[in-house]
Enzyme design. Structure first.
Site, PDB file in Angstrom:
ATOM      1  N   ARG A 173     -25.583  92.528 -17.485  1.00 25.19           N
ATOM      2  CA  ARG A 173     -24.561  91.840 -17.079  1.00 25.19           C
ATOM      3  C   ARG A 173     -23.212  92.434 -17.952  1.00 25.19           C
ATOM      4  O   ARG A 173     -22.339  91.886 -17.405  1.00 25.19           O
ATOM      5  CB  ARG A 173     -24.904  90.279 -18.018  1.00 25.19           C
ATOM      6  CG  ARG A 173     -26.042  89.579 -17.608  1.00 25.19           C
ATOM      7  CD  ARG A 173     -26.453  88.787 -18.692  1.00 25.19           C
ATOM      8  NE  ARG A 173     -25.252  87.728 -18.973  1.00 25.19           N
ATOM      9  CZ  ARG A 173     -24.959  86.567 -18.470  1.00 25.19           C
ATOM     10  NH1 ARG A 173     -25.883  86.071 -17.310  1.00 25.19           N
ATOM     11  NH2 ARG A 173     -24.032  85.844 -18.871  1.00 25.19           N
ATOM     12  N   ARG A 177     -17.082 100.479 -19.063  1.00 25.22           N
ATOM     13  CA  ARG A 177     -15.869 101.167 -18.496  1.00 25.22           C
ATOM     14  C   ARG A 177     -15.164 102.338 -19.166  1.00 25.22           C
ATOM     15  O   ARG A 177     -15.201 102.280 -20.232  1.00 25.22           O
ATOM     16  CB  ARG A 177     -14.732 100.013 -18.396  1.00 25.22           C
ATOM     17  CG  ARG A 177     -15.036  98.946 -17.774  1.00 25.22           C
ATOM     18  CD  ARG A 177     -13.741  97.955 -17.388  1.00 25.22           C
ATOM     19  NE  ARG A 177     -14.196  96.788 -16.906  1.00 25.22           N
ATOM     20  CZ  ARG A 177     -14.108  95.797 -17.670  1.00 25.22           C
ATOM     21  NH1 ARG A 177     -13.504  95.581 -19.027  1.00 25.22           N
ATOM     22  NH2 ARG A 177     -14.487  94.520 -16.986  1.00 25.22           N
ATOM     23  N   ARG A 250     -34.722  79.497 -25.439  1.00 27.45           N
ATOM     24  CA  ARG A 250     -33.824  79.600 -26.630  1.00 27.45           C
ATOM     25  C   ARG A 250     -32.816  78.389 -26.692  1.00 27.45           C
ATOM     26  O   ARG A 250     -32.264  78.027 -25.764  1.00 27.45           O
ATOM     27  CB  ARG A 250     -32.880  80.934 -26.720  1.00 27.45           C
ATOM     28  CG  ARG A 250     -33.634  82.188 -26.646  1.00 27.45           C
ATOM     29  CD  ARG A 250     -34.547  82.130 -27.720  1.00 27.45           C
ATOM     30  NE  ARG A 250     -33.597  82.830 -29.057  1.00 27.45           N
ATOM     31  CZ  ARG A 250     -34.304  82.877 -30.222  1.00 27.45           C
ATOM     32  NH1 ARG A 250     -35.635  82.378 -30.383  1.00 27.45           N
ATOM     33  NH2 ARG A 250     -33.443  83.083 -31.308  1.00 27.45           N
ATOM     34  N   ARG A 282     -22.131  84.526 -33.554  1.00 27.27           N
ATOM     35  CA  ARG A 282     -20.573  84.725 -32.959  1.00 27.27           C
ATOM     36  C   ARG A 282     -19.802  83.268 -33.652  1.00 27.27           C
ATOM     37  O   ARG A 282     -20.395  82.138 -33.755  1.00 27.27           O
ATOM     38  CB  ARG A 282     -20.323  84.825 -31.382  1.00 27.27           C
ATOM     39  CG  ARG A 282     -20.948  83.763 -30.490  1.00 27.27           C
ATOM     40  CD  ARG A 282     -20.926  83.914 -29.268  1.00 27.27           C
ATOM     41  NE  ARG A 282     -21.717  83.163 -28.311  1.00 27.27           N
ATOM     42  CZ  ARG A 282     -21.773  83.631 -26.949  1.00 27.27           C
ATOM     43  NH1 ARG A 282     -21.530  84.438 -26.542  1.00 27.27           N
ATOM     44  NH2 ARG A 282     -22.558  82.717 -26.479  1.00 27.27           N
ATOM     45  N   GLU A 307     -22.265  79.898 -34.111  1.00 27.74           N
ATOM     46  CA  GLU A 307     -23.346  79.542 -33.404  1.00 27.74           C
ATOM     47  C   GLU A 307     -24.465  80.238 -33.823  1.00 27.74           C
ATOM     48  O   GLU A 307     -24.658  81.501 -34.110  1.00 27.74           O
ATOM     49  CB  GLU A 307     -22.923  80.279 -31.857  1.00 27.74           C
ATOM     50  CG  GLU A 307     -23.590  79.720 -30.758  1.00 27.74           C
ATOM     51  CD  GLU A 307     -22.982  80.294 -29.383  1.00 27.74           C
ATOM     52  OE1 GLU A 307     -21.745  80.346 -29.343  1.00 27.74           O
ATOM     53  OE2 GLU A 307     -23.617  80.663 -28.671  1.00 27.74           O
ATOM     54  N   TYR A 355     -31.103  81.856 -15.867  1.00 24.89           N
ATOM     55  CA  TYR A 355     -29.928  82.365 -16.763  1.00 24.89           C
ATOM     56  C   TYR A 355     -28.738  82.236 -15.740  1.00 24.89           C
ATOM     57  O   TYR A 355     -28.197  83.256 -15.411  1.00 24.89           O
ATOM     58  CB  TYR A 355     -30.253  83.602 -17.295  1.00 24.89           C
ATOM     59  CG  TYR A 355     -29.481  84.072 -18.379  1.00 24.89           C
ATOM     60  CD1 TYR A 355     -28.178  83.304 -19.011  1.00 24.89           C
ATOM     61  CD2 TYR A 355     -29.435  85.465 -18.934  1.00 24.89           C
ATOM     62  CE1 TYR A 355     -27.503  83.893 -19.792  1.00 24.89           C
ATOM     63  CE2 TYR A 355     -28.408  85.840 -19.841  1.00 24.89           C
ATOM     64  CZ  TYR A 355     -27.384  85.076 -20.377  1.00 24.89           C
ATOM     65  OH  TYR A 355     -26.466  85.593 -21.180  1.00 24.89           O
ATOM     66  N   ASP A 357     -24.851  81.810 -14.536  1.00 27.50           N
ATOM     67  CA  ASP A 357     -23.495  81.546 -14.877  1.00 27.50           C
ATOM     68  C   ASP A 357     -22.878  80.460 -14.138  1.00 27.50           C
ATOM     69  O   ASP A 357     -23.390  80.058 -12.972  1.00 27.50           O
ATOM     70  CB  ASP A 357     -22.547  82.882 -14.587  1.00 27.50           C
ATOM     71  CG  ASP A 357     -22.675  83.984 -15.541  1.00 27.50           C
ATOM     72  OD1 ASP A 357     -22.917  83.651 -16.560  1.00 27.50           O
ATOM     73  OD2 ASP A 357     -22.539  85.078 -15.214  1.00 27.50           O
TER      74      ASP A 357
HETATM   75  N1  UDP Z   1     -24.995  91.497 -26.131  1.00 24.86           N
HETATM   76  C1  UDP Z   1     -24.888  92.396 -26.981  1.00 24.86           C
HETATM   77  N2  UDP Z   1     -23.884  92.777 -27.868  1.00 24.86           N
HETATM   78  C2  UDP Z   1     -22.760  91.640 -27.840  1.00 24.86           C
HETATM   79  C3  UDP Z   1     -22.842  90.883 -26.599  1.00 24.86           C
HETATM   80  C4  UDP Z   1     -23.852  90.828 -25.734  1.00 24.86           C
HETATM   81  O1  UDP Z   1     -25.915  93.047 -27.264  1.00 24.86           O
HETATM   82  O2  UDP Z   1     -21.894  91.908 -28.527  1.00 24.86           O
HETATM   83  C5  UDP Z   1     -26.182  91.352 -25.343  1.00 24.86           C
HETATM   84  C6  UDP Z   1     -26.910  90.582 -25.520  1.00 24.86           C
HETATM   85  O3  UDP Z   1     -28.387  91.069 -25.206  1.00 24.86           O
HETATM   86  C7  UDP Z   1     -26.771  89.200 -24.846  1.00 24.86           C
HETATM   87  C8  UDP Z   1     -26.306  89.921 -23.528  1.00 24.86           C
HETATM   88  O4  UDP Z   1     -25.561  91.309 -23.926  1.00 24.86           O
HETATM   89  O5  UDP Z   1     -27.985  88.358 -24.518  1.00 24.86           O
HETATM   90  C9  UDP Z   1     -25.372  88.821 -22.493  1.00 24.86           C
HETATM   91  O6  UDP Z   1     -24.395  88.840 -23.117  1.00 24.86           O
HETATM   92  P1  UDP Z   1     -23.300  87.717 -22.778  1.00 24.86           P
HETATM   93  O7  UDP Z   1     -22.284  87.487 -23.558  1.00 24.86           O
HETATM   94  O8  UDP Z   1     -23.110  87.525 -21.137  1.00 24.86           O
HETATM   95  O9  UDP Z   1     -24.311  86.172 -23.029  1.00 24.86           O
HETATM   96  P2  UDP Z   1     -23.798  84.774 -22.973  1.00 24.86           P
HETATM   97  O10 UDP Z   1     -22.633  84.603 -23.302  1.00 24.86           O
HETATM   98  O11 UDP Z   1     -24.355  84.109 -21.519  1.00 24.86           O
HETATM   99  O12 UDP Z   1     -24.691  84.150 -24.191  1.00 24.86           O
END
Ligand code: UDP
Length: 370
Positions: A173, A177, A250, A282, A307, A355, A357
């Site tokens: 996901r 870049r 989760r 976070r 969170e 999962y 969006d």
């Molecule tokens: N992820 C990570 N570090 C970060 C942010 C995301 O390893 O700082 C990984 C983690 O495995 C997470 C996945 O990327 O489950 C998808 O992140 P995303 O931010 O898309 O998740 P959401 O916002 O849906 O919780």
């Protein structure tokens, strides 16, 4: 006796609300019901002292689908918010997603060629041909240093599982870049509805009857008798009385705090804590979703949410489906039952155990309802 409604829609989240709008436009009479005391499902926002708080976690709208973008813009004006999360690893800050800023902060490299060479050097040590799990996928995308600093601890906290036990797709996901671009998404359109998501959902379901604080499955027969068809957006395993066992999720809990006299707590909407030791994943500072420039200081207080991610137990709110092989097999059995129900449409994150969006949920509802 003829049913009072054409459709009973169970759940007022995005799938339910979009379906309600589309059906009403076709002239159908709909009743929406929700277990919670408010509309909107997990996109619900609540105004706290002028700040729209994302009560069930940060929701940032993004899509490349013009049809979906035009659709949501009928109900709200979208602002120019661009998600650019920052990661905090043991006190040091890194930009996300993985881009030239991150590579510079990690290795001091200044050009795309240098960054690529560094990643290649780190990958070579592992000789991964076909990544079999999230760890292998991460290392082959961005190398060991970034994996260990920005991914390993965060992912294990978020999913409660080792990166070697998680599917590779979760990490796909995230963009990688070789430009100095901190935009978390590659999509063409992005923003947050001004005034919050709740107001947007309210407009979508205008003209439909709504009943809140009622549990469909507790009085299923009585509700089914009210409508010719049902759109069910709750948990699929619960619908079928857990006959093949529980699907795993989760869950997330939020420790939300209003800080008076602090206008700007962390300078960004999203800061991820990527080490394994910090108990939360976070911190969200909600005002940054909708306030920019001078407006930030003009609002003297702030609201933040820490969170925490944990395994779902009965009674908790389900958030993220755990898409491993075990759950996929259990879901398939429930799906076969769902497919055989001609009066009921199953849609959305919980009913499809996906999962999703937000833009994908809308796309799906448009596809199903037409
Ligand atoms: N992820 C990570 N570090 C970060 C942010 C995301 O390893 O700082 C990984 C983690 O495995 C997470 C996945 O990327 O489950 C998808 O992140 P995303 O931010 O898309 O998740 P959401 O916002 O849906 O919780």
């Amino acid at each position: 006796m003829a049913a009072k409604y054409d459709f009973l829609i169970v759940g007022t989240g995005l799938f339910g609300a979009v379906s309600a709008y589309l059906l009403r436009n076709k002239g159908y009479k709909c009743l929406l019901i929700d277990k919670r005391s408010h509309i909107g499902g997990n996109v619900y926002t609540e105004n706290v002292g002028g700040i729209n708080v994302h009560k069930y976690g940060a929701h940032i709208f993004h899509t490349s689908n013009k049809k979906v973008w035009d659709f949501v813009n009928q109900f709200a004006e979208f602002n120019r918010y661009t998600n650019s999360p920052v990661a905090n690893f043991k006190g040091k800050l890194y930009n996300l997603p993985f881009n030239m800023n991150t590579f510079y902060q990690m290795w001091g490299v200044k050009t795309p060629a240098e960054a690529k060479a560094k990643i290649e050097e780190q990958k070579a040590e592992y000789r991964i041909e076909e990544p079999k799990n999230l760890e292998e996928q991460a290392i082959s995308l961005i190398g060991k240093d970034i994996y260990e600093t920005l991914i390993k601890g965060y992912t294990q906290k978020q999913w409660g599982r080792k990166c070697t036990d998680l599917p590779a797709f979760i990490i796909k996901r995230l963009p990688v870049r070789f430009t100095f671009d901190n935009n978390y998404f590659n999509d063409k359109y992005q923003g947050i509805p001004e005034g919050g998501y709740t107001a947007m959902i309210e407009k979508m379901i205008e003209g439909c009857d709504v009943k809140l604080g009622v549990d469909y499955l507790d009085n299923k027969e009585q509700y089914d008798a009210l409508a010719g068809k049902v759109i069910y957006t709750g948990e699929i395993d619960r619908y079928f009385n857990y006959q093949f066992g529980h699907l795993q999720y989760r869950t997330v809990s939020f420790d939300t705090e209003r800080i008076e006299g602090t206008a700007n707590y962390q300078g960004n909407a999203v800061v991820n804590y990527t080490d394994a030791e910090t108990p939360f994943t976070r911190i969200i500072e909600h005002k940054h979703f909708e306030m920019f420039g001078d407006a930030i200081d003009a609002c003297p207080d702030t609201v933040i949410s820490r969170e925490y991610s944990k395994e779902w137990q009965p009674g908790d709110e389900p958030y993220y489906p755990v898409n491993d092989d075990h759950n996929a097999a259990v879901y398939e059995r429930y799906k076969a039952l769902a497919d055989a129900q001609d009066k009921v449409i199953f849609g959305g994150r919980l009913a499809e155990y996906k999962y999703y969006d937000m833009h994908k949920v809308i796309e799906r509802a448009m596809e199903v309802i037409g």
